[in-house]
Design a protein around this motif. Structure first.
Motif, short mmCIF file in Angstrom:
data_model
loop_
_atom_site.label_atom_id
_atom_site.label_comp_id
_atom_site.label_asym_id
_atom_site.label_seq_id
_atom_site.Cartn_x
_atom_site.Cartn_y
_atom_site.Cartn_z
N ARG A 75 0.85 -1.19 0.00
CA ARG A 75 0.00 0.00 0.00
C ARG A 75 0.88 1.24 0.00
NH1 ARG A 75 -2.37 -0.23 6.28
NH2 ARG A 75 -0.47 0.56 7.28
N ILE A 76 0.33 2.33 -0.50
CA ILE A 76 1.02 3.62 -0.55
C ILE A 76 0.46 4.52 0.55
CG2 ILE A 76 1.47 5.67 -1.94
CD1 ILE A 76 0.89 3.86 -4.41
N PRO A 77 1.29 5.03 1.46
CA PRO A 77 0.82 6.05 2.40
C PRO A 77 0.64 7.36 1.63
CG PRO A 77 3.15 5.60 2.74
CD PRO A 77 2.69 4.65 1.67
N ALA A 78 -0.61 7.73 1.41
CA ALA A 78 -0.93 8.78 0.42
C ALA A 78 -0.24 10.11 0.71
CB ALA A 78 -2.45 8.96 0.34
N GLU A 79 -0.27 10.56 1.94
CA GLU A 79 0.27 11.88 2.24
C GLU A 79 1.79 11.94 2.09
OE1 GLU A 79 -0.96 14.89 2.73
OE2 GLU A 79 -2.89 14.02 2.20
N ARG A 80 2.46 10.83 2.20
CA ARG A 80 3.92 10.81 2.13
C ARG A 80 4.44 10.48 0.73
NH1 ARG A 80 6.84 7.23 4.97
NH2 ARG A 80 5.19 5.76 5.46
N TYR A 230 6.39 3.07 -6.66
CA TYR A 230 5.64 4.09 -5.93
C TYR A 230 6.18 4.17 -4.51
CZ TYR A 230 2.58 3.77 -9.94
OH TYR A 230 2.11 3.77 -11.22
N GLN A 231 6.78 5.30 -4.18
CA GLN A 231 7.48 5.42 -2.91
C GLN A 231 7.01 6.64 -2.14
OE1 GLN A 231 9.66 3.31 -1.50
NE2 GLN A 231 9.54 1.85 -3.21
N PRO A 232 6.97 6.54 -0.79
CA PRO A 232 7.27 5.33 -0.03
C PRO A 232 6.18 4.27 -0.21
CG PRO A 232 6.47 7.04 1.43
CD PRO A 232 6.61 7.68 0.08
N LEU A 233 6.56 3.03 0.03
CA LEU A 233 5.66 1.89 -0.11
C LEU A 233 5.73 1.05 1.15
CD1 LEU A 233 3.82 0.50 -2.28
CD2 LEU A 233 5.79 -0.93 -2.85
#
Length: 251
Positions: A75-80, A230-233
């Motif tokens: 998953r991608i932490p959206a805000e980061r 896609y980072q961070p992941l």
């Protein structure tokens, strides 16, 4: 098999029999599946995402193979999230496109694009004969809180532009889940798959949702390796979510 999600409520899990792996033709696969008859399935789904599960139609599952552990929930932490140079180029290349979120209801235009996509990108993949019923069953289901993110060419004379891509997206308090994306196979230069994910991240950011779930990164599988760009992941290690780079043998 059972899990305790609430001290007073038992959640039943079933293990499927072996079936051909959809990614490695020489391997057999098995899944853990939440009880499809559980009336709470829609309410349990956000929690299940946090346990590394995924949805296909009304089925909520997680790979559970005896001798292979290549599938890793990510998953991608959206805000980061920070777009890299290639992703920024993708956004610039598609600056002329229009995106909108619409109800998850099949239209003739969407279905025609879906058939073209399967016919050219996944010929002989087992989904070639999907009709309207299979579209609804696979992508929409009966209980999910889904939306379609439509990507269209720019309007001409106030007329809606041509449909180029549809990203089927589940909306939960845990975040968005990217269920499936199909797009115009003749627009390969636009990298519409990448563009759709970037737009889903932007959607999560607008709604202050914490994550975009991308399903499974598959170790050693070339077609699934794009997800680590896609980072961070974050990755689910079977017990908790950790930084993707902390996985044993992660690239």
């Amino acid at each position: 098999m059972a899990l305790q999600g609430n001290p007073n409520e038992e959640l039943r899990l079933f293990q499927t029999g072996e079936h051909p792996c959809g990614y490695w033709p020489d391997r057999q696969a098995r899944d853990l599946v939440l009880d499809p008859q559980d009336a709470r399935l829609g309410a349990l789904y956000p929690t299940a995402l946090g346990w590394g599960f995924r949805r296909s139609g009304d089925l909520v599952y997680r790979p559970h193979c005896a001798h292979c552990h290549a599938c890793v929930p990510v998953r991608i932490p959206a805000e980061r999230f920070l777009a890299d140079r290639s992703q920024r180029r993708c956004l610039a290349r598609n600056a002329d496109l229009e995106c909108r979120v619409v109800p998850a209801e099949r239209t003739e235009e969407q279905f025609a694009l879906y058939q073209r996509y399967l016919g050219q990108r996944h010929a002989n993949g087992g989904m070639d004969n999907h009709g309207p019923h299979e579209f609804d069953q696979f992508l929409i289901g009966s209980w999910p809180h889904s939306r379609f993110l439509e990507v269209r060419a720019a309007r001409i004379d106030d007329q809606r532009g041509r449909l180029l891509a549809v990203a089927v997206t589940d909306v939960t308090e845990q975040g968005l889940s990217a269920v499936y994306t199909f797009f115009d196979p003749d627009e390969q230069a636009r990298s519409l798959g990448t563009y759709a994910i970037l737009q889903q991240i932007a959607w999560a950011q607008r709604e202050a949702l914490p994550h975009l779930y991308l399903g499974y990164w598959i170790r050693g599988h070339r077609k699934m390796d794009y997800k680590r760009r896609y980072q961070p992941l974050e990755a689910y290690d079977g017990r908790r979510w950790v930084d993707f780079g902390a996985l044993p043998d992660s690239p």
